[in-house]
Design a protein around this motif. Structure first.
Motif, PDB file in Angstrom:
ATOM      1  N   ASP A 147       0.955  -1.110  -0.028  1.00 44.38           N
ATOM      2  CA  ASP A 147       0.215  -0.104   0.078  1.00 44.38           C
ATOM      3  C   ASP A 147       0.897   1.307  -0.198  1.00 44.38           C
ATOM      4  O   ASP A 147       0.785   2.218  -0.654  1.00 44.38           O
ATOM      5  CB  ASP A 147      -0.779  -0.048   1.268  1.00 44.38           C
ATOM      6  CG  ASP A 147      -1.967   1.001   1.328  1.00 44.38           C
ATOM      7  OD1 ASP A 147      -2.362   1.450   0.093  1.00 44.38           O
ATOM      8  OD2 ASP A 147      -2.169   1.504   2.296  1.00 44.38           O
ATOM      9  N   ASP A 148       1.689   1.414   0.859  1.00 45.39           N
ATOM     10  CA  ASP A 148       2.812   2.550   0.859  1.00 45.39           C
ATOM     11  C   ASP A 148       3.481   2.598  -0.375  1.00 45.39           C
ATOM     12  O   ASP A 148       3.725   3.623  -1.050  1.00 45.39           O
ATOM     13  CB  ASP A 148       3.846   2.230   1.896  1.00 45.39           C
ATOM     14  CG  ASP A 148       3.206   2.234   3.558  1.00 45.39           C
ATOM     15  OD1 ASP A 148       2.044   2.838   3.453  1.00 45.39           O
ATOM     16  OD2 ASP A 148       3.734   1.868   4.409  1.00 45.39           O
ATOM     17  N   ALA A 149       3.959   1.402  -0.953  1.00 41.91           N
ATOM     18  CA  ALA A 149       4.823   1.473  -2.251  1.00 41.91           C
ATOM     19  C   ALA A 149       3.741   1.925  -3.522  1.00 41.91           C
ATOM     20  O   ALA A 149       3.920   2.775  -4.264  1.00 41.91           O
ATOM     21  CB  ALA A 149       5.225   0.171  -2.876  1.00 41.91           C
ATOM     22  N   LEU A 150       2.513   1.558  -3.585  1.00 47.30           N
ATOM     23  CA  LEU A 150       1.432   2.062  -4.567  1.00 47.30           C
ATOM     24  C   LEU A 150       1.250   3.636  -4.447  1.00 47.30           C
ATOM     25  O   LEU A 150       1.129   4.456  -5.111  1.00 47.30           O
ATOM     26  CB  LEU A 150       0.102   1.253  -4.404  1.00 47.30           C
ATOM     27  CG  LEU A 150       0.275  -0.203  -4.778  1.00 47.30           C
ATOM     28  CD1 LEU A 150      -1.111  -0.811  -4.620  1.00 47.30           C
ATOM     29  CD2 LEU A 150       0.731  -0.290  -6.472  1.00 47.30           C
ATOM     30  N   SER A 151       1.311   3.912  -3.141  1.00 46.96           N
ATOM     31  CA  SER A 151       0.798   5.356  -2.852  1.00 46.96           C
ATOM     32  C   SER A 151       1.933   6.382  -3.289  1.00 46.96           C
ATOM     33  O   SER A 151       1.884   7.508  -3.411  1.00 46.96           O
ATOM     34  CB  SER A 151       0.319   5.536  -1.269  1.00 46.96           C
ATOM     35  OG  SER A 151      -0.505   4.850  -0.888  1.00 46.96           O
ATOM     36  N   ALA A 152       3.353   5.647  -3.079  1.00 51.53           N
ATOM     37  CA  ALA A 152       4.554   6.579  -3.449  1.00 51.53           C
ATOM     38  C   ALA A 152       4.723   6.841  -5.035  1.00 51.53           C
ATOM     39  O   ALA A 152       5.636   7.439  -5.273  1.00 51.53           O
ATOM     40  CB  ALA A 152       5.732   6.095  -2.683  1.00 51.53           C
TER      41      ALA A 152
END
Length: 451
Positions: free
Chosen positions: A323-328
């Motif tokens: 989730d953090d990687a997709l948001s970044a």
């Protein structure tokens, strides 16, 4: 006491610096930095002295007590017997008296308590002296030309360097301890037998008069059990974690995401022993019932039960990282894909997901490391028997479980049975290192494509 002294130094130096400024002098640094310099100059030396004192006082006090014992009582004792005498004296000093100890042991225990009390008061005195000296020196340093800001930065830089060096030395200490004990093990057991042996039966005679089967120290069955359970866990955790992250990040409404994400992350805070109870009381009986209904033999403890529950435990790790990687991922990539006519699903699969691969690989790597190092779930749900099998319906064991099993008890550290735990630890370290290297190469490859 330390915090009070640091706060007092901060207020004293800040007030003195502000007094100089109000008197018409132009300060090189703000009054806040003069106060921070005093606080750090008080805290850092006092903490260092306290830690060194606490680390060394036990060894020093024990050596003083042992040196004061009667020579006729210790001359005939070897090193191991001396350690037992020292442990008995410590037990007596703590009030745990078994039987009727000799008078010289009782006297030594009283002397031990006296030295510990004296050490505590000496520590307070030394720390108080260090604090007083620091307050005196920092107070005299307050002047219009004193570079307090640079002094504070030097202290903080020194702390950062010290922490980095400490982390490096801790890592080196762990590696060297594993290597040293593993070398002792391989002097007793051939390296080829350990690396390529297919039998794991670490039963060795502890005493000369004890009858025990000849030990077998082939680690392949233990490695196989670790890989089987890890594979089962990853096959469950990776798809569920990635798909939940994609849905929460791209498709879910804000209201649903606000509720679902904290609920999902609650799984990361559940103790592993609770997962173990869930595996042995719920999952394992359900798997056995399904096996009986289908006519498939299922062991009482199975790798499938342990790996399945472990996969549930790993879902929040992978989901959070993904989730953090997709948001970044930069919004320009998403907007550009949608502008070219791609659907949201095509944007996720062909643009966002490849661009987020570095962060996703990091989450999967963390999950694999957690699965390899897990012990409690495997002990409760998979068993302790090492078998050369890839059948997830059979009972297996893992490297970490065997390490714990080998180090339980009073076996001496010069026994191959005990030293085998360090050899397993070294191999586990090497396997984890190789996984890290592969993951870093994957991350580096994809990061170059999307930088």
């Amino acid at each position: 006491m330390l915090l009070t002294a640091a706060l007092a130094g901060y207020m004293m130096n800040r007030r003195a610096a502000l007094a100089l400024r109000d008197g018409g002098q132009r300060l090189h640094s703000l009054g806040m930095f003069h106060g921070l310099y005093a606080a750090l100059a008080v805290l850092v030396p006092a903490i260092v002295v306290t830690l060194l004192w606490l680390a060394l006082q036990g060894a020093v006090i024990n050596s003083i007590v042992m040196a004061g014992l009667p020579h006729e009582a210790l001359d005939s004792l070897d090193h191991g017997a001396r350690q037992l005498v020292q442990s008995e004296i410590q037990s007596i000093s703590q009030g745990r008296i078994f039987g009727t100890p000799e008078q010289w042991k009782i006297d030594a225990a009283a002397r031990l308590n006296l030295l510990w009390a004296l050490s505590g008061w000496l520590l307070v005195a030394v720390v108080a002296a260090v604090i007083a000296a620091a307050l005196y020196v920092t107070r005299r340093s307050v002047s219009a030309h004193f570079r307090a800001r640079q002094a504070v930065e030097r202290i903080i830089l020194g702390l950062l360097i010290s922490c980095s060096v400490a982390a490096i030395f801790v890592t080196l200490g762990i590696v060297l301890s594993l290597v040293f004990e593993s070398i002792r093990f391989f002097q007793m057991v051939p390296l080829t037998d350990f690396l390529f042996g297919t039998q794991w039966e670490p039963q060795m005679p502890i005493r000369a008069d004890q009858i025990a089967a000849e030990g077998a120290f082939g680690w392949l069955p233990v490695l196989m059990g670790t890989l089987v359970i890890t594979f089962v866990a990853i096959m469950i955790a990776v798809p569920v974690g990635l798909m939940s992250a994609i849905y929460l990040n791209e498709f879910a409404s804000k209201r649903f995401r606000t509720v679902a994400k904290p609920v999902l992350e609650i799984l990361a805070g559940i103790p592993t022993v609770v997962y173990g109870f869930f595996a042995i009381l719920t999952v394992a009986p359900a798997i056995r019932a399904w096996g009986e209904a289908l006519g498939i033999p299922v062991a009482p403890n199975t790798a499938l039960a342990a790996g399945g529950v472990m996969g549930i435990m790993l879902i929040p790790f992978i989901s959070s990282f993904a989730d953090d990687a997709l948001s970044a991922v930069p919004g320009s990539l998403r907007d550009g894909s949608m502008a070219l006519g791609a659907t949201r699903s095509e944007t996720v699969l062909k643009v966002l997901f490849p661009a987020a691969i570095p962060g996703i690989v990091g989450g999967v790597l963390l999950a694999i490391s957690r699965a390899i190092g897990e012990t409690m779930i495997v002990v409760m749900a998979a068993g302790l028997i090492a078998k050369m099998t890839i059948n997830p319906l059979d009972s297996v064991t893992t490297v970490t479980v065997q390490i714990v099993t080998l180090l339980i008890g009073d076996t001496a550290f010069d026994s191959p049975k005990t030293l085998a735990a360090f050899a397993l630890g070294l191999m586990l370290f090497i396997v984890t290192l190789l996984i890290n290297i592969v993951a870093l190469r994957v991350v580096h490859k994809y990061r170059e494509l999307y930088d």
